[in-house]
Design a protein around this motif. Structure first.
Motif, short mmCIF file in Angstrom:
data_model
loop_
_atom_site.label_atom_id
_atom_site.label_comp_id
_atom_site.label_asym_id
_atom_site.label_seq_id
_atom_site.Cartn_x
_atom_site.Cartn_y
_atom_site.Cartn_z
N SER A 19 31.20 42.82 32.18
CA SER A 19 30.31 43.13 33.31
C SER A 19 29.82 41.85 33.98
CB SER A 19 29.11 43.95 32.84
OG SER A 19 29.53 45.20 32.37
N ILE A 20 29.46 40.86 33.17
CA ILE A 20 29.01 39.58 33.71
C ILE A 20 30.16 38.90 34.46
CG2 ILE A 20 28.26 37.24 33.09
CD1 ILE A 20 26.71 38.59 30.73
N LEU A 21 31.34 38.91 33.87
CA LEU A 21 32.51 38.31 34.52
C LEU A 21 32.75 38.96 35.88
CD1 LEU A 21 34.89 36.32 34.19
CD2 LEU A 21 36.14 38.15 33.08
N PHE A 22 32.70 40.30 35.92
CA PHE A 22 32.95 41.00 37.18
C PHE A 22 31.85 40.72 38.20
CE2 PHE A 22 33.02 44.68 40.04
CZ PHE A 22 34.34 44.61 40.46
N SER A 23 30.60 40.65 37.75
CA SER A 23 29.49 40.42 38.67
C SER A 23 29.54 39.02 39.29
CB SER A 23 28.15 40.64 37.98
OG SER A 23 27.86 39.58 37.09
N LYS A 24 30.20 38.09 38.64
CA LYS A 24 30.31 36.72 39.15
C LYS A 24 31.70 36.43 39.70
CE LYS A 24 26.69 34.87 36.27
NZ LYS A 24 26.19 33.67 35.67
N GLN A 25 32.41 37.49 40.06
CA GLN A 25 33.78 37.38 40.52
C GLN A 25 33.94 36.38 41.67
OE1 GLN A 25 35.35 41.19 41.56
NE2 GLN A 25 37.20 40.39 42.44
N ASP A 26 33.08 36.44 42.67
CA ASP A 26 33.20 35.54 43.82
C ASP A 26 32.94 34.09 43.43
OD1 ASP A 26 33.85 37.67 45.44
OD2 ASP A 26 31.80 37.98 46.13
N GLU A 27 31.94 33.89 42.57
CA GLU A 27 31.62 32.54 42.09
C GLU A 27 32.79 31.95 41.31
OE1 GLU A 27 28.56 30.59 38.80
OE2 GLU A 27 28.03 32.49 39.76
N PHE A 28 33.37 32.75 40.41
CA PHE A 28 34.50 32.27 39.62
C PHE A 28 35.74 32.07 40.49
CE2 PHE A 28 32.40 34.48 35.80
CZ PHE A 28 31.68 33.35 35.50
N ALA A 29 35.91 32.91 41.49
CA ALA A 29 37.04 32.75 42.40
C ALA A 29 36.97 31.39 43.10
CB ALA A 29 37.05 33.87 43.43
N LYS A 30 35.78 31.02 43.54
CA LYS A 30 35.60 29.72 44.20
C LYS A 30 35.91 28.58 43.23
CE LYS A 30 32.17 26.97 46.65
NZ LYS A 30 30.78 26.83 47.04
N GLU A 31 35.45 28.72 41.97
CA GLU A 31 35.72 27.67 40.98
C GLU A 31 37.20 27.55 40.69
OE1 GLU A 31 33.32 27.76 37.46
OE2 GLU A 31 31.48 28.04 38.59
N ILE A 32 37.89 28.68 40.58
CA ILE A 32 39.34 28.64 40.33
C ILE A 32 40.04 27.92 41.48
CG2 ILE A 32 41.43 30.05 40.16
CD1 ILE A 32 39.68 32.16 38.68
N THR A 33 39.64 28.24 42.69
CA THR A 33 40.24 27.59 43.86
C THR A 33 39.97 26.09 43.82
OG1 THR A 33 40.14 29.57 45.21
CG2 THR A 33 40.19 27.47 46.38
N PRO A 73 44.93 29.42 46.46
CA PRO A 73 44.23 29.93 47.65
C PRO A 73 43.15 30.96 47.29
CG PRO A 73 46.59 29.82 48.06
CD PRO A 73 46.38 29.53 46.59
N ILE A 74 42.02 30.87 47.94
CA ILE A 74 40.88 31.74 47.67
C ILE A 74 41.23 33.21 47.86
CG2 ILE A 74 39.90 31.64 50.00
CD1 ILE A 74 37.81 31.43 46.78
N ALA A 75 42.20 33.51 48.69
CA ALA A 75 42.61 34.90 48.91
C ALA A 75 43.11 35.58 47.64
CB ALA A 75 43.69 34.96 49.99
N TYR A 76 43.55 34.79 46.66
CA TYR A 76 44.12 35.37 45.44
C TYR A 76 43.20 35.27 44.22
CZ TYR A 76 48.27 34.77 48.30
OH TYR A 76 49.18 34.80 49.32
N THR A 77 42.27 34.36 44.24
CA THR A 77 41.54 34.07 43.00
C THR A 77 40.55 35.15 42.58
OG1 THR A 77 40.05 32.64 44.26
CG2 THR A 77 41.87 31.57 43.11
N ALA A 78 39.94 35.85 43.51
CA ALA A 78 39.05 36.95 43.13
C ALA A 78 39.84 38.03 42.41
CB ALA A 78 38.32 37.51 44.35
N LYS A 79 41.06 38.26 42.85
CA LYS A 79 41.92 39.25 42.19
C LYS A 79 42.27 38.81 40.76
CE LYS A 79 43.10 42.75 44.83
NZ LYS A 79 42.61 44.06 44.55
N GLU A 80 42.40 37.52 40.54
CA GLU A 80 42.66 37.03 39.18
C GLU A 80 41.52 37.40 38.25
OE1 GLU A 80 44.04 33.06 38.49
OE2 GLU A 80 45.16 33.03 40.36
N VAL A 81 40.30 37.25 38.73
CA VAL A 81 39.13 37.60 37.93
C VAL A 81 39.11 39.11 37.70
CG1 VAL A 81 36.61 37.57 37.79
CG2 VAL A 81 37.82 35.60 38.76
N ALA A 82 39.32 39.89 38.76
CA ALA A 82 39.31 41.35 38.64
C ALA A 82 40.40 41.82 37.68
CB ALA A 82 39.49 41.99 40.01
N THR A 83 41.57 41.20 37.73
CA THR A 83 42.66 41.57 36.83
C THR A 83 42.32 41.23 35.39
OG1 THR A 83 44.25 41.24 38.61
CG2 THR A 83 45.12 41.22 36.38
#
Length: 145
Positions: A60-74, A80-90
């Motif tokens: 739940s914590i991981l999902f709630s911070k999906q956008d933050e983690f997406a930015k860090e992955i990028t 590309p940021i277009a894909y990283t939020a999906k990596e977290v969701a997956t």
């Protein structure tokens, strides 16, 4: 023995974005002993249902911070940021699936029946696991960064 300084360099800007000290080689044994001790205590004091709740909370914590983690992955990988939020969701979806099937797959498996014998296979955790993976790689398919 001095510890190694680990610096994460963004492949986007080629600038450092995070610096931290690694663990000294002499400390490995202590870290392993601490993890093993914590594991042996935890496995006997926390039934599967309680461990499942801990995992659900972490997901739940991981999902709630999906956008933050997406930015860090990028920033850290250059993906590309277009894909990283999906990596977290997956990652969350994979965790939820494993959580969903954990009760069923961790139950004792009955063995072959024979009079006078009771046989089964018990699935028990054996100890801590260390997973080491690359994160900020310096070589991409299109060349060095």
């Amino acid at each position: 023995m001095p510890t190694e300084t680990i610096t994460t360099i963004s492949p986007i800007t080629n600038a450092p974005i995070l610096t931290r000290q690694g663990i000294a080689e002499a400390s490995f044994s202590e870290v392993l002993a601490t993890a093993t001790n914590a594991f042996s205590t935890f496995r006997h004091t926390h039934p599967l249902s309680q461990r499942q709740r801990v995992v659900q909370k972490a997901l739940s914590i991981l999902f709630s911070k999906q956008d933050e983690f997406a930015k860090e992955i990028t920033q850290q990988m250059g993906r590309p940021i277009a894909y990283t939020a999906k990596e977290v969701a997956t990652a969350v979806k994979r965790g939820e699936y494993l959580l969903k099937v954990s009760t069923e797959v961790l139950v004792d498996t009955p063995g072959e029946e024979e009079e006078g014998f009771r046989r089964w296979i018990r699935k028990e955790p054996l100890g801590p696991v260390l997973v080491v993976f690359t994160w900020n790689v310096s070589f991409w398919p299109w060349g060095k960064i």
